[in-house]
Design a protein around this motif. Sequence first.
Motif, short mmCIF file in Angstrom:
data_model
loop_
_atom_site.label_atom_id
_atom_site.label_comp_id
_atom_site.label_asym_id
_atom_site.label_seq_id
_atom_site.Cartn_x
_atom_site.Cartn_y
_atom_site.Cartn_z
N ALA A 50 0.76 -1.28 -0.09
CA ALA A 50 0.07 -0.06 0.15
C ALA A 50 0.84 1.26 0.13
CB ALA A 50 -1.00 -0.07 1.23
N VAL A 51 1.94 1.13 0.78
CA VAL A 51 2.65 2.29 0.83
C VAL A 51 3.56 2.53 -0.41
CG1 VAL A 51 5.04 3.29 2.02
CG2 VAL A 51 3.22 2.31 3.36
N ALA A 52 3.97 1.53 -1.24
CA ALA A 52 4.51 1.50 -2.44
C ALA A 52 3.74 2.20 -3.45
CB ALA A 52 5.13 0.20 -2.92
N CYS A 53 2.24 1.74 -3.46
CA CYS A 53 1.25 2.46 -4.19
C CYS A 53 1.22 3.63 -3.88
CB CYS A 53 -0.09 1.61 -4.16
SG CYS A 53 0.19 -0.20 -4.76
N ALA A 54 1.35 4.24 -2.70
CA ALA A 54 1.04 5.64 -2.44
C ALA A 54 2.19 6.66 -2.90
CB ALA A 54 0.98 5.88 -0.90
N ARG A 55 3.37 5.83 -2.72
CA ARG A 55 4.51 6.71 -3.62
C ARG A 55 4.52 6.72 -5.02
NH1 ARG A 55 8.13 2.90 -0.38
NH2 ARG A 55 8.59 4.13 1.58
N ALA A 56 3.71 5.62 -5.69
CA ALA A 56 3.38 5.83 -7.15
C ALA A 56 2.28 6.84 -7.41
CB ALA A 56 2.97 4.47 -7.62
N GLY A 57 1.81 7.57 -6.15
CA GLY A 57 0.80 8.90 -6.68
C GLY A 57 -0.61 8.30 -6.41
N GLY A 58 -0.81 7.12 -5.92
CA GLY A 58 -2.46 6.69 -5.83
C GLY A 58 -2.95 7.23 -4.42
N LYS A 59 -4.20 6.96 -4.34
CA LYS A 59 -5.02 7.29 -3.31
C LYS A 59 -5.36 6.14 -2.79
CE LYS A 59 -8.86 10.30 -1.78
NZ LYS A 59 -9.42 9.30 -0.98
N ILE A 60 -4.86 5.63 -1.65
CA ILE A 60 -4.83 4.25 -1.34
C ILE A 60 -5.67 3.97 -0.08
CG2 ILE A 60 -3.41 2.12 -0.95
CD1 ILE A 60 -2.42 3.75 -3.28
N THR A 61 -6.47 2.81 -0.37
CA THR A 61 -7.27 1.89 0.80
C THR A 61 -6.49 0.81 0.94
OG1 THR A 61 -9.23 3.17 0.44
CG2 THR A 61 -9.32 1.35 1.58
N GLY A 62 -5.94 0.34 2.19
CA GLY A 62 -5.36 -0.97 2.62
C GLY A 62 -6.30 -1.73 3.45
N LEU A 63 -6.78 -2.81 3.10
CA LEU A 63 -7.68 -3.86 3.63
C LEU A 63 -7.07 -5.00 3.99
CD1 LEU A 63 -11.45 -4.39 3.19
CD2 LEU A 63 -10.01 -6.14 2.79
N ASP A 64 -7.33 -5.20 5.42
CA ASP A 64 -6.94 -6.54 5.78
C ASP A 64 -7.91 -7.08 6.89
OD1 ASP A 64 -3.96 -8.26 5.60
OD2 ASP A 64 -5.24 -8.74 7.21
N PHE A 65 -7.97 -8.34 7.20
CA PHE A 65 -8.83 -8.95 8.49
C PHE A 65 -7.96 -8.81 9.57
CE2 PHE A 65 -9.48 -13.36 6.83
CZ PHE A 65 -8.27 -13.72 7.07
N SER A 66 -6.83 -8.76 9.76
CA SER A 66 -6.16 -9.07 10.89
C SER A 66 -5.85 -7.58 11.51
CB SER A 66 -4.88 -9.67 10.58
OG SER A 66 -3.94 -9.44 11.64
N GLU A 67 -6.30 -7.41 12.75
CA GLU A 67 -6.12 -6.12 13.48
C GLU A 67 -4.59 -5.77 13.59
OE1 GLU A 67 -6.27 -2.59 14.32
OE2 GLU A 67 -8.24 -3.42 13.61
N ARG A 68 -3.93 -7.02 14.19
CA ARG A 68 -2.66 -6.75 14.32
C ARG A 68 -1.81 -6.49 13.14
NH1 ARG A 68 -1.43 -10.84 19.48
NH2 ARG A 68 -2.80 -9.90 20.91
#
Length: 200
Positions: A50-68
């Motif tokens: 997600a961070v790499a995608c943000a560096r590429a200029g995107g507006k990112i939503t990162g989704l996961d089911f693991s809270e940790r």
Amino acid sequence: MFDRIAPVYDAMNRLMTAGLDRRWRAETAAAVVRPGDRVLDACCGTGDLAVACARAGGKITGLDFSERMLARARRKSSEVEWVQGDALALPFESGSFDAATVGFGVRNLADLEAGLVELRRVLRPGGRLAPFYRVWFDRIVPLLGKILPGGGAYTYLPASVRRFPGPEDLVKLMRSAGFGETGYRLFAGGIVALHTGVAE
Ligand SMILES: C[S@@+](CC[C@H](N)C(=O)[O-])C[C@H]1O[C@@H](n2cnc3c(N)ncnc32)[C@H](O)[C@@H]1O
């Protein structure tokens, strides 16, 4: 399982890929993210893709089911919107995203076909998908589980991780899920496959 391995996940990843995962993440982002794109990184884990995608200029939503896993991701970026949720029942309207990525996560989906269909649903027509995964994961994990500190956590794997299609089969599944222009590239001598497709 992912809550349990969250504390060692990043270190294990760097070791298991000899640090090459950073380059694969940057290449994945470059393959599908255009500046200004709304991007979903599904199964985002500790957030590196997600961070790499943000560096590429995107507006990112990162989704996961693991809270940790998400707790670690949140420390890496406050620009990314981190969402706890199920990739098999994404909490987004159809057509919400221009691109979607999944790093080392398609193997972990309990129902791969349903996951691909769900990713297709949340992409707009013409939206781009890029998952990458370890082709030989099932063979190296038992070994790494024995030799790496904390690696024991990796020896407990759901059956879905062990029975996974090869790169050509994943192309077929992506087509069935509604993706065209499908293809894949292999990294590191065929250890990792990066697939791409365009939502039809
Ligand atoms: C191997 S990790 C990959 C993490 C990260 N994407 C990366 O590139 O390192 C797989 C992740 O998928 C998540 N996951 C598996 N099935 C999921 C589902 N149905 N919904 C949301 N997250 C899921 C796990 O919690 C875990 O964080």
